[in-house]
Scaffold this motif. Structure first.
Motif, PDB file in Angstrom:
ATOM      1  N   THR A  89      49.363  45.571  49.974  1.00 50.58           N
ATOM      2  CA  THR A  89      48.711  46.873  49.806  1.00 50.58           C
ATOM      3  C   THR A  89      48.664  47.208  48.312  1.00 50.58           C
ATOM      4  O   THR A  89      49.071  46.406  47.474  1.00 50.58           O
ATOM      5  N   TRP A 269      45.813  39.540  58.167  1.00 51.19           N
ATOM      6  CA  TRP A 269      44.569  39.821  57.468  1.00 51.19           C
ATOM      7  C   TRP A 269      43.811  41.013  58.022  1.00 51.19           C
ATOM      8  O   TRP A 269      42.942  41.567  57.345  1.00 51.19           O
ATOM      9  N   GLU A 272      43.945  43.837  55.625  1.00 49.52           N
ATOM     10  CA  GLU A 272      43.624  43.570  54.223  1.00 49.52           C
ATOM     11  C   GLU A 272      42.117  43.468  54.031  1.00 49.52           C
ATOM     12  O   GLU A 272      41.570  42.445  53.632  1.00 49.52           O
ATOM     13  N   PRO A 276      41.135  41.092  48.315  1.00 50.46           N
ATOM     14  CA  PRO A 276      42.516  41.552  48.151  1.00 50.46           C
ATOM     15  C   PRO A 276      42.949  41.572  46.684  1.00 50.46           C
ATOM     16  O   PRO A 276      42.201  41.167  45.793  1.00 50.46           O
TER      17      PRO A 276
END
Length: 404
Positions: A89, A269, A272, A276
């Protein structure tokens, strides 16, 4: 561990500020970066820079290997059982908001309880506050002892069978206390609740094992542990992450897209979306290598000794109020100088080349509990020395004389 030698590996610490050698005492806000991390970032951008997962060319493959290799390294670093339990993140704030907006929104119903403490950073308070307001849930607070430690007797009364989420910091960014998250997790699980841990101030400074803590979610940021800004981690137990819906949609996180409905990729994933934070993950992996080359236990030992020295030196200065327990397990010292606003203290210290933090530290409810509008904070890391503390103490004495 030789902190003087380690300091040489941080180029930014070799400069002078206002004619004085820099003493950096603001690592709780963000740490400085060693050459090893700077070199890793430079190498990635000069040799491997490409988007990940979809490219079949050499650069794309190398970038993917570096990015996914960083995930493996993070999983091992915090003791996760599986690599798919690691979600990258933007930082602790993004991780905690993801938990609240996805898991929390899915399980919290009207009348349910969310339990936190008054010491929480705003990023571990506002998401739960807003979730409670939207869902008409009850937000409850565990009381603190006068020294800032959690009152576990009150925790046993506050956490009930109606509690769905318990969330607390592992280490307070103001009080410097190390909270009993393992015991809180046991208590939460006894009542069927999940345990969320804000690890922003713990992960850089001590060995963390999420399976030993038995927390359900754990969040931290790279920039506080020698890595770049903009990269963070959300750890979650696999079965919980699988039950959650993504909150960001786009490329990378999809399996199949139709005109009217879509399906998501498997963990990690599906959380995300978009390109990324590839270089950030590379830098985080390099930071973990750097920290492990020193040893997390050794870093913790150094900081504990340095914090004890700092508490001793500052307590000798008349007019200085220290907040939190006297015995410190992390290098974070919060204080005020009588009749001098913390911002004025920080400004005068900066004139002597000493960088500290001043303000409410994103903990306004805690400031009210302390009966202080703001505080000054000196936060230590592996590159700080007793000489840095002596400089701080001498400058505080001069500040006191300056303001009469």
């Amino acid at each position: 561990m030789n902190a003087l030698e380690l300091k040489k590996q941080f180029p930014i610490l070799q400069q002078e500020i206002n004619g004085h050698p820099l003493v950096y005492l603001d690592s709780a806000a963000t740490s400085q970066k060693p050459v090893a991390v700077l070199d890793a970032l430079k190498h990635f951008y000069e040799w491997d820079n490409a988007n990940v997962h979809r490219g079949v060319h050499t650069l794309g493959s190398r970038a993917t290997d570096a990015y996914e290799g960083a995930r493996d390294k993070v999983a091992r670093f915090i003791g996760a059982a599986r690599r798919e339990e690691i979600i990258f993140t933007r930082g602790t704030t993004a991780s905690l908001n993801l938990i609240a907006s996805s898991y929390g929104f899915g399980v919290i119903e009207e009348g349910d309880e969310i339990v936190i403490t008054p010491m929480e950073h705003h990023s571990n308070l506002i998401p739960w506050q807003q979730l409670a307001l939207k869902k008409k849930a009850v937000l409850k607070y565990i009381s603190l002892h006068p020294d800032g430690n959690i009152d576990m007797e009150d925790a046993e009364k506050t956490i009930t069978d109606k509690t769905k989420i318990v969330a607390t910091s592992y280490v307070s960014n103001v009080l410097g206390v190390v909270n009993p998250v393992k015991q809180l997790a046991e208590l939460a699980h006894w009542h069927g609740a999940v345990m969320v841990v804000d690890g922003a101030q713990s992960t850089p400074h001590m060995k963390v094992d999420v399976r030993d803590l038995d927390c359900d979610f754990y969040a931290f940021s790279g920039h506080k542990m020698c890595a770049p800004t903009g990269i963070g981690v959300l750890y979650g137990k696999k079965h919980l992450l699988e039950s959650m819906e993504p909150i960001e949609y786009g490329g990378e996180m999809i399996d199949d897209v139709g005109l009217y409905e879509s399906s998501w990729k498997e963990l990690p994933w599906k959380f995300e979306g978009g390109t990324p934070i590839i270089a950030g993950a590379v830098g985080l992996a390099a930071a973990i290598d750097f920290l492990e080359s020193i040893g997390m236990d050794e870093i913790h030992r150094h900081e504990t000794q340095l914090a004890a020295y700092a508490m001793s030196r500052l307590s000798e200065i008349e007019g200085v109020t220290l907040y939190g327990p006297r015995e410190r397990k992390v290098g974070l010292i919060t204080f005020n100088l009588q009749d001098v606003h913390p911002h004025d203290v920080a400004t005068v210290l900066d004139a002597s080349g000493i960088a500290i933090r001043a303000g409410h530290h994103c903990c306004q409810p805690l400031m009210r509990w302390l009966k202080a509008s703001a505080t000054a904070r000196a936060s230590l890391y592996l590159y700080n020395t007793e000489q840095d503390i002596d400089r701080l103490a001498d400058a505080l004495i001069q500040t006191k004389e300056y303001f009469g």
